[in-house]
Design an enzyme around this catalytic site. Structure first.
Site, PDB file in Angstrom:
ATOM      1  N   ARG A 147       0.874  -1.171   0.000  1.00 43.98           N
ATOM      2  CA  ARG A 147       0.000   0.000   0.000  1.00 43.98           C
ATOM      3  C   ARG A 147       0.907   1.215   0.000  1.00 43.98           C
ATOM      4  NH1 ARG A 147      -3.709   2.543   4.862  1.00 43.98           N
ATOM      5  NH2 ARG A 147      -1.707   3.358   5.547  1.00 43.98           N
ATOM      6  N   TYR A 159      -1.849  11.735   6.286  1.00 44.18           N
ATOM      7  CA  TYR A 159      -2.282  10.580   7.050  1.00 44.18           C
ATOM      8  C   TYR A 159      -1.403   9.361   6.764  1.00 44.18           C
ATOM      9  CZ  TYR A 159      -4.445   6.118   7.326  1.00 44.18           C
ATOM     10  OH  TYR A 159      -4.621   4.801   7.535  1.00 44.18           O
ATOM     11  N   ASP A 210      -4.757   3.993  -0.129  1.00 42.72           N
ATOM     12  CA  ASP A 210      -5.881   4.301   0.767  1.00 42.72           C
ATOM     13  C   ASP A 210      -6.204   5.792   0.665  1.00 42.72           C
ATOM     14  OD1 ASP A 210      -7.723   4.453   2.794  1.00 42.72           O
ATOM     15  OD2 ASP A 210      -6.475   3.477   4.312  1.00 42.72           O
ATOM     16  N   HIS A 212      -8.760   7.141   2.199  1.00 48.51           N
ATOM     17  CA  HIS A 212      -9.271   7.498   3.521  1.00 48.51           C
ATOM     18  C   HIS A 212     -10.486   8.416   3.459  1.00 48.51           C
ATOM     19  CE1 HIS A 212      -8.459   7.015   7.808  1.00 48.51           C
ATOM     20  NE2 HIS A 212      -7.781   5.999   7.336  1.00 48.51           N
ATOM     21  N   GLU A 236      -8.650   2.233  -1.978  1.00 51.07           N
ATOM     22  CA  GLU A 236      -9.403   1.971  -0.745  1.00 51.07           C
ATOM     23  C   GLU A 236     -10.144   3.224  -0.275  1.00 51.07           C
ATOM     24  OE1 GLU A 236      -6.959   0.381   2.352  1.00 51.07           O
ATOM     25  OE2 GLU A 236      -8.289   1.115   3.920  1.00 51.07           O
ATOM     26  N   GLU A 262     -13.761  -0.606   6.197  1.00 53.16           N
ATOM     27  CA  GLU A 262     -13.103  -0.794   7.505  1.00 53.16           C
ATOM     28  C   GLU A 262     -13.859  -0.100   8.627  1.00 53.16           C
ATOM     29  OE1 GLU A 262      -9.177   0.909   6.626  1.00 53.16           O
ATOM     30  OE2 GLU A 262      -9.680   2.604   7.886  1.00 53.16           O
ATOM     31  N   ARG A 283     -13.766  -4.762   3.312  1.00 59.98           N
ATOM     32  CA  ARG A 283     -12.683  -4.499   4.265  1.00 59.98           C
ATOM     33  C   ARG A 283     -13.089  -4.806   5.712  1.00 59.98           C
ATOM     34  NH1 ARG A 283      -7.902  -3.480   4.380  1.00 59.98           N
ATOM     35  NH2 ARG A 283      -7.837  -1.446   5.370  1.00 59.98           N
ATOM     36  N   GLU A 339      -4.558  -7.223   4.944  1.00 58.13           N
ATOM     37  CA  GLU A 339      -3.654  -6.141   5.373  1.00 58.13           C
ATOM     38  C   GLU A 339      -2.769  -6.640   6.510  1.00 58.13           C
ATOM     39  OE1 GLU A 339      -5.663  -2.654   6.868  1.00 58.13           O
ATOM     40  OE2 GLU A 339      -3.833  -1.445   6.820  1.00 58.13           O
ATOM     41  N   TRP A 402     -11.854  12.199   7.777  1.00 56.17           N
ATOM     42  CA  TRP A 402     -10.508  11.725   8.066  1.00 56.17           C
ATOM     43  C   TRP A 402     -10.409  10.276   7.664  1.00 56.17           C
ATOM     44  CZ3 TRP A 402      -8.236   7.835  10.901  1.00 56.17           C
ATOM     45  CH2 TRP A 402      -6.814   7.855  10.828  1.00 56.17           C
TER      46      TRP A 402
HETATM   47  C1  CS2 Z   1      -6.138   2.572   7.754  1.00 53.98           C
HETATM   48  C2  CS2 Z   1      -6.030   2.483   9.256  1.00 53.98           C
HETATM   49  O1  CS2 Z   1      -5.167   0.444   7.710  1.00 53.98           O
HETATM   50  C3  CS2 Z   1      -5.892   1.233   7.120  1.00 53.98           C
HETATM   51  O2  CS2 Z   1      -6.381   1.015   6.033  1.00 53.98           O
HETATM   52  O3  CS2 Z   1      -7.252   3.158   7.233  1.00 53.98           O
HETATM   53  O4  CS2 Z   1      -4.807   3.045   9.625  1.00 53.98           O
HETATM   54  C4  CS2 Z   1      -7.131   3.164  10.032  1.00 53.98           C
HETATM   55  O5  CS2 Z   1      -7.083   4.524   9.862  1.00 53.98           O
HETATM   56  C5  CS2 Z   1      -7.046   2.842  11.483  1.00 53.98           C
HETATM   57  O6  CS2 Z   1      -6.964   1.485  11.649  1.00 53.98           O
HETATM   58  C6  CS2 Z   1      -8.216   3.434  12.219  1.00 53.98           C
HETATM   59  O7  CS2 Z   1      -8.333   2.911  13.476  1.00 53.98           O
HETATM   60 MG    MG Z   2      -7.926   2.254   5.436  1.00 52.16          MG
END
Ligand code: CS2
Ligand code: MG
Length: 402
Positions: A147, A159, A210, A212, A236, A262, A283, A339, A402
């Site tokens: 990633r 991020y 990602d 996000h 993602e 996620e 996810r 992941e 975020w």
């Molecule tokens: C992220 C994570 O792993 C990922 O794909 O989006 O870092 C996520 O932000 C955190 O697990 C949130 O708790």
């Molecule tokens: Mg993520």
């Protein structure tokens, strides 16, 4: 067999984890991961006050019935806190069943569908050059999928890109920090990042990214279209998944595979996304999506639409939660990728586990149940510390995803 007791263990070996331990009259016990990053105490109270009193006295063999008792019985169905609590109970019960039957959990849910579990590593750099170097290093270390996240010119903090060389840990000490975001700079940069990494690493390495949740559907469509020449493995969370129909726009303009979920907590968050084939990977991991019982159902629903799993496995999923995902990964026919973000070394003082990373894959040893243990005495040494995920504002101060 009866459940005689259950306790919630909150511990902070480098980061906060909430672990549920369910005990039985035959001495067998099971573990479940109840960690919900930034809302740890809410889940532990939910378990202690609202769930565990009704769990004690039940037969741990009846996993399906117990799942529905806490899901339908709560009346307030779904929600991150409630589902993290139910997930932990469910996972602990599968752990108990495996130990009672002397079988690893994957053998109870279909057995091995494959020999090994392909994982993707996190690769980050301060700029495209450094990210490309890191990706090359990860490929040389055996990873077949990475990633890629990078610092973005003109944005101070990105991020998942740590300031120093220390690995990124989701959640920073204290209350949420505020960072700033600029969509147009991001959109201009990411195709350049992919181009640089492809140039450095060639065609075979799987590249994931990602977003996000930070784009609108049409912005995501532009990004998807511009990334097509670099054939990403997935994009993602290109758009925040609450607006399931929003993904239609991205789909109409791009063939880039999409991974979402996620932050979801049940299969019902996916109904439009799955039934309209708007995504390619789910996810939502067992640790947040109703445990192994509901993860199997969500995966079955997805499989009918040729959608695969790609479970969240950041470090805020504990070794117990990661093991639950890995058992599903091994057993499910529609597994896609997992992941993998290694836990800090200090986590080994509290947990021991049965999975091992080797040459781009995860391998599970044959142990009854989940195969993860917790050292409660050690866990007590590491007291809970307030830590938070950051928030994100646009350059003019508007609060953004975020
Ligand atoms: C992220 C994570 O792993 C990922 O794909 O989006 O870092 C996520 O932000 C955190 O697990 C949130 O708790
Ligand atoms: Mg993520």
């Amino acid at each position: 067999m009866k459940i005689t007791n259950a306790k919630v263990i909150v511990s902070c070996p480098g980061r906060n984890f909430v672990t549920l331990k369910v005990m039985t009259d035959e001495g067998v016990f099971g573990l479940g991961d109840a960690t919900l990053n930034g809302r740890e105490k809410a889940v532990s109270i939910c378990l202690e006050e609202h769930i565990l009193p009704s769990l004690i006295g039940r037969d741990p063999a009846n996993i399906e019935d117990i799942w529905h008792f806490f899901y339908k019985g709560a009346y307030w169905k779904r929600g991150g806190v409630n589902m993290a609590a139910i997930s932990a109970v469910d996972t602990a019960l599968w752990d108990i069943k495996g130990k009672v039957l002397g079988a690893p959990v994957y053998n109870l849910i279909g057995g091995r569908s494959r020999e090994r579990i392909m994982v993707y590593a996190h690769v980050t750099g301060r700029d495209a050059e450094e990210t490309a170097e890191q990706a090359k290093g990860a490929a040389a270390a055996g990873f077949r999928a990475v990633r890629i996240q990078s610092g973005i010119p003109g944005i101070d903090h990105t991020y998942g890109v740590p300031g120093g060389r220390a690995p990124y840990e989701p959640a920073e000490p204290g209350l949420p920090k505020e960072y700033f975001w600029d969509t147009s700079r991001y959109l201009n940069f990411i195709p350049k990042l992919f181009s640089r990494v492809r140039q450095a690493c060639g065609d075979e390495l799987h590249l994931l990214h990602d977003v996000h949740h930070r784009l609108t559907p049409i912005e995501a469509a532009r990004l998807g279209r511009e990334l097509e020449p670099f054939h990403p493995f997935w994009l993602e969370d290109p758009v925040s998944g609450e607006l399931q129909e929003g993904l239609r726009l991205l789909r109409a303009h791009s063939t880039v595979p999409v991974a979402i979920g996620e932050v979801f907590n049940t299969m019902y968050d996916y109904t439009t996304l799955i039934s309209e084939q708007l995504i390619d990977f789910i996810r939502l991991p067992p640790a947040h999506g109703g445990g192994i019982t509901h993860a199997l159902k969500t995966a079955a629903f997805a499989s009918a639409y040729h959608i695969q799993t790609g479970y969240h496995g950041a470090t805020d999923i504990s070794p117990v939660g990661l093991a639950a995902a890995l058992h599903c990964d091994l057993a499910l026919n529609n597994f896609g990728i997992q992941e993998y973000m290694p836990h800090q070394e200090i986590v080994r003082e509290v947990f021991s586990w049965n999975y091992e990373y080797r040459d781009g894959d995860m391998h599970l040893a044959e142990r009854p149940g989940l195969g993860v243990e917790i050292d409660e005495a050690k866990a007590k040494k590491y007291l809970y510390r307030c830590a938070s995920l950051p928030v994100n504002r646009k350059m003019d101060g508007t609060l953004h995803y975020w």
